[in-house]
Design a protein around this motif. Structure first.
Motif, mmCIF file in Angstrom:
data_model
loop_
_atom_site.group_PDB
_atom_site.id
_atom_site.type_symbol
_atom_site.label_atom_id
_atom_site.label_comp_id
_atom_site.label_asym_id
_atom_site.label_seq_id
_atom_site.Cartn_x
_atom_site.Cartn_y
_atom_site.Cartn_z
ATOM 1 N N ARG A 61 0.810 -1.215 0.000
ATOM 2 C CA ARG A 61 0.000 0.000 0.000
ATOM 3 C C ARG A 61 0.843 1.264 0.000
ATOM 4 N N ASP A 62 2.043 1.183 0.487
ATOM 5 C CA ASP A 62 2.935 2.346 0.393
ATOM 6 C C ASP A 62 3.263 2.620 -1.080
ATOM 7 N N LEU A 63 3.575 1.545 -1.808
ATOM 8 C CA LEU A 63 3.837 1.697 -3.241
ATOM 9 C C LEU A 63 2.592 2.210 -3.957
ATOM 10 N N ALA A 64 1.429 1.663 -3.585
ATOM 11 C CA ALA A 64 0.169 2.085 -4.208
ATOM 12 C C ALA A 64 -0.046 3.578 -4.009
ATOM 13 N N PHE A 65 0.175 4.036 -2.774
ATOM 14 C CA PHE A 65 -0.042 5.453 -2.486
ATOM 15 C C PHE A 65 0.913 6.329 -3.300
ATOM 16 N N THR A 66 2.179 5.895 -3.418
ATOM 17 C CA THR A 66 3.166 6.645 -4.199
ATOM 18 C C THR A 66 2.756 6.717 -5.665
ATOM 19 N N LEU A 67 2.283 5.580 -6.202
ATOM 20 C CA LEU A 67 1.846 5.555 -7.598
ATOM 21 C C LEU A 67 0.614 6.442 -7.805
ATOM 22 N N PHE A 68 -0.312 6.412 -6.844
ATOM 23 C CA PHE A 68 -1.489 7.288 -6.942
ATOM 24 C C PHE A 68 -1.065 8.756 -6.945
ATOM 25 N N GLN A 69 -0.105 9.103 -6.093
ATOM 26 C CA GLN A 69 0.360 10.485 -6.024
ATOM 27 C C GLN A 69 0.972 10.937 -7.352
ATOM 28 N N ARG A 70 1.792 10.060 -7.942
ATOM 29 C CA ARG A 70 2.422 10.391 -9.222
ATOM 30 C C ARG A 70 1.366 10.552 -10.323
ATOM 31 N N ALA A 71 0.403 9.651 -10.341
ATOM 32 C CA ALA A 71 -0.652 9.721 -11.361
ATOM 33 C C ALA A 71 -1.538 10.942 -11.158
ATOM 34 N N ALA A 72 -1.813 11.266 -9.886
ATOM 35 C CA ALA A 72 -2.641 12.443 -9.589
ATOM 36 C C ALA A 72 -1.934 13.719 -10.022
ATOM 37 N N ALA A 73 -0.631 13.777 -9.783
ATOM 38 C CA ALA A 73 0.145 14.956 -10.194
ATOM 39 C C ALA A 73 0.126 15.128 -11.707
ATOM 40 N N ALA A 74 -0.044 14.004 -12.426
ATOM 41 C CA ALA A 74 -0.103 14.059 -13.890
ATOM 42 C C ALA A 74 -1.524 14.267 -14.401
#
Length: 619
Positions: free
Chosen positions: A474-487
């Motif tokens: 879930r830490d990786l998931a949250f990081t990926l969500f953050q990157r996608a949200a920023a894009a």
């Protein structure tokens, strides 16, 4: 081209009533729905020159648009005290929705009070309420009776309106050209420009029961044109063209063009192609004028512009204009369109133009047709868009299986959106078997080809969050969500907000329990949870797909100011998915999302602001 234009212009039989209709719509501004709501009120404004309160048909703002800070208290006070002129003015404002929230019933009541006091203006607009069925059931007989009363009160616009109705046999009246001419003549001598114009057209010979009289025709057209009545200026310009008097034709047509007449721009553009008055073609001027006329919806201009653009090598604009004219039933354009070949890129751009309503015409069936042509010509970059049309039945039949095949081809070609959509479908089992390994394989294939996209990051994040197809992280998931949200990915953005406000404990792993938590927070009023519920129901993500319920959740989130929900709701409302189509509401939600800095909304608005001439220009 020049010979074709010459043949079309050679003593062209002008339908003067057609020009009246098209020209008056442009002149009076009723195309923006700012009148009582139908033709009666809009066509009544020509005589409204001396009143202190402008009629809605003389403005250029949509109904229900209010003027901030306008103080109507003095007018309301006078109306309440019994001033008939104030009651009439207030009634018009309410019925038209100008300066006040539109309320046809209240407007009708104010006009009724004014008419009872024999106020000419109030009586006239009270009549129009009955003719149009505004604030009261439609009653043409009563409306005509009130028009007669207004005429007895010497109200000139009533003479013009009843004369026009008798001339054309409208509003339950039989044609009576003799009385029509009497009424129109009286109004014309009272300096009503529309009555003068109608007399000019009546004496042109188009009405069999009225003998043609060239002297009277030109006299009344000239007087009307001198008053600035645009349809008369256009008609007068064309009359002079017929007789070869280019000087006066140019004078009147240019005056009408300066006032915004698309019909005048069309005629002048045709003359530019013929090379008047010098005999030398002016292609630059012709193009500008014909674009103006074509965008305003004149089929002849669209056809000629299509032919001109083809000769100039702009296949995209050529096909677009033939298509616009063909949609209006223009037979020559239909023939040219059938033999016109365009590239895949041009077809896609034409499809997007009709999808987004660039140029003022949104036609989803036509948009889908051009996207299909683009796809069939080998352009797979817009496969994602086409599959959405086919999946949702936009502009045609629903074909879910075909949508999947379109996605597969797009994914094979490396289209990031197609890869994302196909991977997402494998995650939830929508149209394809649920297979998380295949979803991840698609993502890894894209990453190997160095195809990076916010949507693809979102799917990988979901797999990591749920622990499907890969180890739960879930830490990786949250990081990926953050990157996608920023894009700019809306779903990833919602996930970030939800998990920040409502963290899911590490021990909660069952999908059903996580969905229960999301629904619970949504029902408690969490906007980001409401947005997620919309996405879950729209997708059929571990629960039955329900577009209507999805729209309701999006609406709840949007009303709380959630920009992701606002832009999604705008899209669904614009296309009529899960709700009735309403372009006005769609635009409202899009602008609200844009004001909050939503990149997707801002990009769509920027796209819609691109001038059509630039969007269709050769690349």
């Amino acid at each position: 081209m020049k010979k074709k234009i010459g043949r079309r212009m050679e003593f062209r039989q002008m339908d003067l009533y057609g020009i009246l209709f098209a020209g008056f719509l442009l002149a009076a501004g009723v195309l923006s729905v700012l009148s009582f709501g139908t033709a009666c009120f809009a066509q009544s404004s020509a005589g409204e020159r001396s009143s202190g309160v402008p009629s809605p048909a003389q403005t250029n703002k949509p109904a229900n648009e209010t003027e901030p800070g306008l103080d109507l208290a003095p007018l309301e006070k006078r109306a309440s005290e019994g001033a008939a002129d104030a009651q009439a003015a207030l009634g018009i404002l309410y019925v038209a929705g100008r300066e006040v929230e539109r309320d046809t019933r209240k407007g009708f009541e104010w006009l009724e009070r004014s008419a009872k006091q024999k106020d000419p203006r109030g009586t006239y607009y009270f009549a129009l309420c009955f003719l149009d069925g505004l604030g009261t059931p439609k009653n043409e007989k009563r409306g005509v009776e009130l028009l007669e009363e207004a005429i007895q009160l010497r109200y000139v616009p009533a003479q013009m309106f009843l004369g026009k109705s008798l001339l054309w046999g409208r509003h339950g009246l039989k044609k009576d050209t003799q009385r029509a001419i009497e009424l129109l003549t009286a109004a014309a001598f009272a300096e009503d420009p529309e009555a003068q114009f109608l007399l000019g057209t009546a004496y042109s010979g188009t009405e069999k029961s009225i003998p043609a009289n060239r002297q009277r025709q030109m006299k009344w057209l000239t007087l009307s044109a001198a008053h600035g009545f645009i349809p008369a200026q256009v008609a007068l310009g064309e009359e002079y063209l017929k007789t070869g008097n280019e000087f006066w034709a140019k004078e009147w047509l240019e005056e009408a063009e300066d006032a915004g007449s698309a019909e005048a721009a069309n005629l002048l553009g045709l003359q530019d192609l013929l090379g008047w008055p010098s005999g030398i073609q002016d292609l630059d001027s012709a193009q500008k004028r014909l674009w103006k006329a074509a965008e305003a919806g004149i089929p002849e201009a669209q056809f000629v512009l299509g032919t001109l653009e083809r000769e100039l090598g702009n296949e995209t604009a050529s096909a677009y204009w033939y298509q616009r004219a063909a949609l209006q039933g223009h037979e020559e354009s239909k023939k040219e369109l059938r033999k016109t070949k365009v590239s895949a890129d041009s077809a896609a751009r034409i499809g997007f133009a009709f999808l987004h309503g660039l140029g003022g015409v949104q036609d989803l069936k036509t948009a889908r047709s051009w996207m299909e042509k683009s796809f069939g010509s080998g352009d797979l970059t817009h496969a994602f868009v086409l599959q959405f049309f086919v999946e949702s039945g936009i502009g045609g039949e629903k074909k879910p299986e075909q949508a999947v095949e379109i996605l597969k081809k797009g994914a094979e070609d490396g289209d990031p959106r197609s890869i994302y959509e196909l991977a997402f479908r494998h995650c939830i089992g929508n149209g394809v078997p649920q297979d998380f390994k295949k979803a991840l394989a698609l993502i890894e294939q894209a990453e190997t080809k160095r195809i990076f996209d916010a949507r693809i990051l979102t799917v990988r994040g979901l797999c990591a969050f749920w622990g499907v197809g890969m180890k739960r992280d879930r830490d990786l998931a949250f990081t990926l969500f953050q990157r996608a949200a920023a894009a700019g990915n809306e779903l990833a953005n919602a996930c970030v907000h939800f998990l920040t406000i409502h963290p899911i404990p590490e021990e909660v792993v069952e999908p059903a329990e996580i969905l229960v938590r999301i629904r619970k927070e949504a029902e408690a009023g969490s906007a980001c949870a409401q947005y997620l519920m919309g996405e879950i129901l729209m997708r059929g993500w571990r629960m039955k797909k329900d577009e209507r319920q999805a729209v309701e959740w999006f609406r709840k989130a949007a009303e709380q100011g959630n920009a992701s929900a606002q832009v999604t709701l705008s899209f669904l409302t614009d296309l009529g998915i899960g709700t009735l189509r309403d372009s006005g509401k769609a635009e409202k939600w899009l602008r609200l999302a844009s004001e909050k800095g939503n990149p997707a909304a801002q990009n769509i608005l920027r796209l819609r602001q691109i001038p059509l001439v630039d969007f269709l220009a050769p690349r």
